[in-house]
Write an enzyme that holds these catalytic residues in place. Structure first.
Site, PDB file in Angstrom:
ATOM      1  CE  LYS A  97      92.046  55.899 -20.782  1.00  0.00           C
ATOM      2  NZ  LYS A  97      91.987  55.916 -22.254  1.00  0.00           N
ATOM      3  N   GLY A 158      96.899  58.694 -29.872  1.00  0.00           N
ATOM      4  CA  GLY A 158      96.505  59.128 -31.202  1.00  0.00           C
ATOM      5  C   GLY A 158      97.581  58.982 -32.259  1.00  0.00           C
ATOM      6  CB  ALA A 184      97.541  55.516 -25.505  1.00  0.00           C
ATOM      7  N   GLY A 185      98.038  54.450 -28.635  1.00  0.00           N
ATOM      8  CA  GLY A 185      99.123  54.279 -29.582  1.00  0.00           C
ATOM      9  C   GLY A 185      99.046  53.029 -30.440  1.00  0.00           C
ATOM     10  CG  ASN A 206      88.895  56.609 -29.779  1.00  0.00           C
ATOM     11  OD1 ASN A 206      88.278  57.121 -28.852  1.00  0.00           O
ATOM     12  ND2 ASN A 206      88.568  56.889 -31.033  1.00  0.00           N
ATOM     13  CB  THR A 207      93.529  57.260 -32.741  1.00  0.00           C
ATOM     14  OG1 THR A 207      93.222  58.163 -31.689  1.00  0.00           O
ATOM     15  CG2 THR A 207      94.004  58.043 -33.951  1.00  0.00           C
TER      16      THR A 207
END
Lengths: 257, 64
Positions: A97, A158, A184-185, A206-207
């Protein structure tokens, strides 16, 4: 979910459409996260090595899960290429990635450098999954550079703010003939579900998990939301009326004239 | 002197194999870059470090 609905990336088939991150949480939770997420792909980062008395993340990842190293930390194409080559030398496959950031406040990806790195690494036989700011021209350049998927951001990394770039991701889904993986996000299962309803091929998170109260339970919630969104997309969403209403019941046969 | 992960060290004359073993790295879990070029695992014992070399030893960690 029908098992003939596969996610295909660089010729590899996956049943799961939930790509799991492994950052910012305890190694001891990785196994439960992978299992509850039903994830078949997990992202990793490459960093200066610890000595062997430290635990190694590879010992915590269940067998059969595809590793997707990222190039986080890279500030330009050259550094991303270096990190990707090191990742491949670590002996866990050809997936990468690409993540290139010049901006340290918003951590936005550098689309121009990402195109350059994609071309170099695709030519070296990598299965390249570039993280990018959702822009149609960039996405087309990534296709031409040999990307195996395109990974547009939903909102800053994040942030858990959800689909801030919704309409532009929709353009990529409609126009680009590669899996569009929203990265992301994404902060909540409902947002992951919405991305899947729009026709995204997969969601990466992830976050949202790492900052949840109960990480394994949240992984389960995301799995269900992503499956629900996929099913809704495949079934074809009902139409939206611009004006007025439409009764859900037949209007004939009332008990009056 | 040899730069190992950003730190100047007395490693001239040692092989990559020796560097990894003497510094507690697990050779199966790391990748090595010498002056920006990857050192294949098969060359760890034959690659000898010299003054001014720069070595990076990396492994996987959690990431998104």
């Amino acid at each position: 979910m029908e098992n003939n609905d596969k996610l295909v990336i660089g010729g590899h088939e996956f049943n799961s459409r939930f790509i799991l991150g492994s950052g910012k949480y305890s190694l001891s939770l990785i196994k439960a996260a992978v299992e509850n997420a039903g994830a078949e792909i997990i992202t990793l980062a490459v960093r200066r090595a610890n000595t062997k008395e430290h635990e190694n993340i590879l010992d915590h990842i269940p067998e059969g899960v595809t590793l997707l190293p990222n190039t986080s930390g890279a500030r330009n194409a050259e550094e991303a290429v270096r990190i990707a080559r090191l990742a491949r030398e670590l002996g866990c496959g050809d997936f990468v990635k690409i993540e290139i950031m010049r901006d340290t406040k918003y951590l936005l990806p550098d689309n121009a450098e990402t195109i350059k790195a994609t071309e170099i690494l695709a030519n070296e036989g990598f299965i390249v999954m570039p993280y990018m700011y959702p822009d149609l021209n960039t996405a087309r350049d990534l296709v031409n550079a040999g990307a195996a998927s395109v990974m547009p951001l939903a909102s800053p990394i994040g942030s858990n703010k959800g689909l801030a770039t919704r309409d532009f991701i929709q353009i990529l889904i409609d126009e680009i003939d590669l899996p569009i993986i929203v990265d992301a996000g994404i902060g909540r299962p409902s947002q992951a579900c919405e991305a899947m309803e729009m026709g995204a091929a997969a969601v990466m998170s992830n976050t949202a998990l790492a900052t949840a109260g109960d990480l394994p339970m949240m992984a389960d919630a995301f799995r269900k939301a992503i499956e629900a969104g996929r099913q809704a997309y495949l079934s074809g969403l009902g139409r939206v009326l611009v004006r007025g209403a439409s009764p859900s019941d037949t209007l004939t046969g009332f008990l009056r004239d | 002197m040899v730069k190992l992960n950003g730190e100047q060290r007395e490693l001239s004359g040692k092989s990559v194999d020796e560097l990894l073993n003497e510094n507690g790295y697990d050779p199966k879990r790391v990748a090595v870059e010498l002056n920006l070029e990857i050192v294949p695992k098969s060359q760890y014992s034959t690659t000898v470090l010299k003054d001014g070399d720069s070595v990076e030893v990396v492994s996987f960690v959690g990431g998104g």
